[in-house]
Enzyme design. Structure first.
Site, PDB file in Angstrom:
ATOM      1  N   GLN A  11      46.428  75.574 -42.177  1.00 59.03           N
ATOM      2  CA  GLN A  11      45.311  75.997 -42.619  1.00 59.03           C
ATOM      3  C   GLN A  11      43.973  75.683 -41.641  1.00 59.03           C
ATOM      4  OE1 GLN A  11      45.081  74.339 -47.045  1.00 59.03           O
ATOM      5  NE2 GLN A  11      46.528  73.102 -46.060  1.00 59.03           N
TER       6      GLN A  11
ATOM      7  N   HIS B 299      44.109  80.597 -42.174  1.00 59.02           N
ATOM      8  CA  HIS B 299      42.653  80.487 -42.513  1.00 59.02           C
ATOM      9  C   HIS B 299      41.924  81.122 -41.091  1.00 59.02           C
ATOM     10  CE1 HIS B 299      43.260  77.583 -46.309  1.00 59.02           C
ATOM     11  NE2 HIS B 299      43.627  78.825 -46.288  1.00 59.02           N
TER      12      HIS B 299
ATOM     13  N   CYS C 230      33.090  91.642 -34.947  1.00 60.50           N
ATOM     14  CA  CYS C 230      32.080  92.568 -35.588  1.00 60.50           C
ATOM     15  C   CYS C 230      32.510  92.992 -37.188  1.00 60.50           C
ATOM     16  CB  CYS C 230      31.893  93.692 -34.649  1.00 60.50           C
ATOM     17  SG  CYS C 230      30.649  95.024 -35.580  1.00 60.50           S
TER      18      CYS C 230
ATOM     19  N   CYS D 169      27.294  93.125 -31.930  1.00 63.95           N
ATOM     20  CA  CYS D 169      28.348  93.974 -31.380  1.00 63.95           C
ATOM     21  C   CYS D 169      27.692  94.937 -30.315  1.00 63.95           C
ATOM     22  CB  CYS D 169      29.030  94.724 -32.398  1.00 63.95           C
ATOM     23  SG  CYS D 169      30.314  95.797 -32.021  1.00 63.95           S
TER      24      CYS D 169
HETATM   25  P1  OAD Z   1      41.073  68.288 -46.975  1.00 63.33           P
HETATM   26  O1  OAD Z   1      39.907  67.808 -46.282  1.00 63.33           O
HETATM   27  O2  OAD Z   1      41.050  69.011 -48.295  1.00 63.33           O
HETATM   28  O3  OAD Z   1      42.202  67.484 -47.051  1.00 63.33           O
HETATM   29  C1  OAD Z   1      42.612  66.457 -45.806  1.00 63.33           C
HETATM   30  C2  OAD Z   1      43.757  65.648 -46.219  1.00 63.33           C
HETATM   31  O4  OAD Z   1      44.259  64.871 -45.118  1.00 63.33           O
HETATM   32  C3  OAD Z   1      43.643  64.715 -47.346  1.00 63.33           C
HETATM   33  O5  OAD Z   1      44.741  64.812 -48.238  1.00 63.33           O
HETATM   34  C4  OAD Z   1      43.688  63.332 -46.291  1.00 63.33           C
HETATM   35  O6  OAD Z   1      44.239  62.374 -47.378  1.00 63.33           O
HETATM   36  C5  OAD Z   1      44.523  63.720 -45.444  1.00 63.33           C
HETATM   37  N1  OAD Z   1      44.248  63.055 -44.119  1.00 63.33           N
HETATM   38  C6  OAD Z   1      43.273  62.469 -43.596  1.00 63.33           C
HETATM   39  N2  OAD Z   1      43.680  61.900 -42.515  1.00 63.33           N
HETATM   40  C7  OAD Z   1      44.799  61.811 -42.182  1.00 63.33           C
HETATM   41  C8  OAD Z   1      45.506  61.190 -41.187  1.00 63.33           C
HETATM   42  N3  OAD Z   1      45.091  60.760 -40.125  1.00 63.33           N
HETATM   43  N4  OAD Z   1      47.005  61.586 -41.230  1.00 63.33           N
HETATM   44  C9  OAD Z   1      47.302  62.143 -42.361  1.00 63.33           C
HETATM   45  N5  OAD Z   1      46.627  62.814 -43.463  1.00 63.33           N
HETATM   46  C10 OAD Z   1      45.229  62.611 -43.307  1.00 63.33           C
HETATM   47  O7  OAD Z   1      41.504  69.634 -45.995  1.00 63.33           O
HETATM   48  P2  OAD Z   1      42.786  70.674 -45.965  1.00 63.33           P
HETATM   49  O8  OAD Z   1      43.797  70.221 -47.243  1.00 63.33           O
HETATM   50  O9  OAD Z   1      43.061  71.020 -44.841  1.00 63.33           O
HETATM   51  O10 OAD Z   1      39.721  76.179 -46.011  1.00 63.33           O
HETATM   52  O11 OAD Z   1      41.623  71.756 -46.940  1.00 63.33           O
HETATM   53  C11 OAD Z   1      42.203  73.194 -47.114  1.00 63.33           C
HETATM   54  C12 OAD Z   1      41.391  74.224 -46.939  1.00 63.33           C
HETATM   55  O12 OAD Z   1      40.105  73.605 -47.450  1.00 63.33           O
HETATM   56  C13 OAD Z   1      40.859  74.100 -45.380  1.00 63.33           C
HETATM   57  O13 OAD Z   1      41.852  75.083 -44.544  1.00 63.33           O
HETATM   58  C14 OAD Z   1      39.383  74.673 -45.519  1.00 63.33           C
HETATM   59  C15 OAD Z   1      38.824  73.985 -46.683  1.00 63.33           C
HETATM   60  O14 OAD Z   1      37.773  74.648 -47.404  1.00 63.33           O
HETATM   61  C16 OAD Z   1      38.817  77.296 -45.561  1.00 63.33           C
HETATM   62  O15 OAD Z   1      38.055  77.021 -44.509  1.00 63.33           O
HETATM   63  C17 OAD Z   1      39.340  78.387 -45.741  1.00 63.33           C
HETATM   64 ZN    ZN Z   2      30.781  96.736 -33.696  1.00 64.94          ZN
END
Ligand code: OAD
Ligand code: ZN
Length: 250
Positions: free
Chosen positions: A101, A119, A127, A147
């Site tokens: 993601q 993502h 553009c 663009c």
């Molecule tokens: P989150 O910020 O929601 O979650 C991060 C996770 O990583 C949490 O469950 C933490 O406990 C865990 N974490 C933090 N440090 C860690 C470490 N050192 N080792 C292991 N785990 C750790 O991030 P995502 O789940 O990636 O979407 O969020 C999903 C999506 O929400 C992202 O891709 C983004 C956001 O809105 C878009 O931009 C479309």
């Molecule tokens: Zn263009």
């Protein structure tokens, strides 16, 4: 030191297809902020002002400059041992699928060759008028780029709230989840769908489903095994253990 269950090691030894879903937590140890942790991006900023198309159209320079700032951070940091371990895992199994993601490009920089980006990727931009790509952006450009072909606004190739995921990437990820013998969900809060569905699809399709996180996620209860700790250290130890057990592949 992490103690890995005998069950996990034997599942991995016998696995033909291993797949991994990563989230922001995998890059936390590199210094990239996560979204929902304490001090995370969505605690400081409102996603609706930054990560959606309407926000971009109403103030493109503002949204652009925020992505430029993030791009700068992501370029300055280095992949951590978790990214490198995942890159090595490509060589340890008959088939290994890395689905992320994250938009930070760190899996590619760590040497993973086949990354499915659900993502998008902050290093790509296109553009909105004619979809011409603009990828080698100087972070000093603080105002949105237009663009050269059609004058349209250039946006980062990342999925914003309310947008569909790239259909081919999502389809491929779902298919991987269905075919996996072992499926890892690593460093993700599993709160954002459809990505969060993948470990559940894998589990339902018969995979041994494992989570790696510093704390339980929204879906921990549905999975077979939860390894609590930082992903960098856990993945490094896991790969070393697997290389010892399966030297012919290492
Ligand atoms: P989150 O910020 O929601 O979650 C991060 C996770 O990583 C949490 O469950 C933490 O406990 C865990 N974490 C933090 N440090 C860690 C470490 N050192 N080792 C292991 N785990 C750790 O991030 P995502 O789940 O990636 O979407 O969020 C999903 C999506 O929400 C992202 O891709 C983004 C956001 O809105 C878009 O931009 C479309
Ligand atoms: Zn263009």
């Amino acid at each position: 030191m992490t103690v890995f269950s005998e069950k996990l090691i034997s599942e991995l030894k016998n696995a033909r297809v291993v797949s991994v879903l990563t989230g922001a937590g995998v890059s936390a140890e590199s210094g990239v902020p996560t979204f929902r942790d304490k001090g995370g991006l969505w605690q400081k900023f409102k996603p609706e002002q930054l990560a959606n198309f309407e926000a971009f159209m109403s103030d493109p320079d503002f949204v652009w400059s925020w992505y430029q700032h993030r791009r700068e951070i992501m370029r300055e940091v280095e992949p951590n041992q978790g990214h490198f371990a995942l890159a090595e895992m490509e060589n340890l199994f008959g088939e290994f699928n890395l689905i992320t993601q994250n938009i930070d490009n760190l899996h590619n920089r760590a040497g993973s060759k086949r990354v499915t980006e659900l993502h998008g990727n902050i290093e790509r931009n296109y553009c909105i008028g004619c979809r011409t790509f603009y990828n080698e952006i100087d972070v000093a450009e603080k105002e949105v780029i237009k663009c050269v072909k059609c004058g349209g606004l250039v946006r980062p190739d990342v999925v914003w709230f309310g947008e569909y995921l790239p259909p081919e990437a999502l389809e491929h990820a779902q298919e991987c989840a269905e075919r996996s013998d072992v499926f890892f969900s690593i460093g993700t809060s599993a709160e954002v769908y459809p990505a969060a569905m993948l470990p559940l699809i894998a589990k339902r399709s018969g995979a041994y489903a494992v989570e790696v996180n510093i704390k339980p996620s929204a879906i921990s209860g549905e999975l077979d095994e939860v390894l609590i700790g930082k992903s960098g250290g856990i993945l490094f130890e896991l790969v070393n253990k697997l290389k010892k057990e399966r030297p012919e592949h290492g």
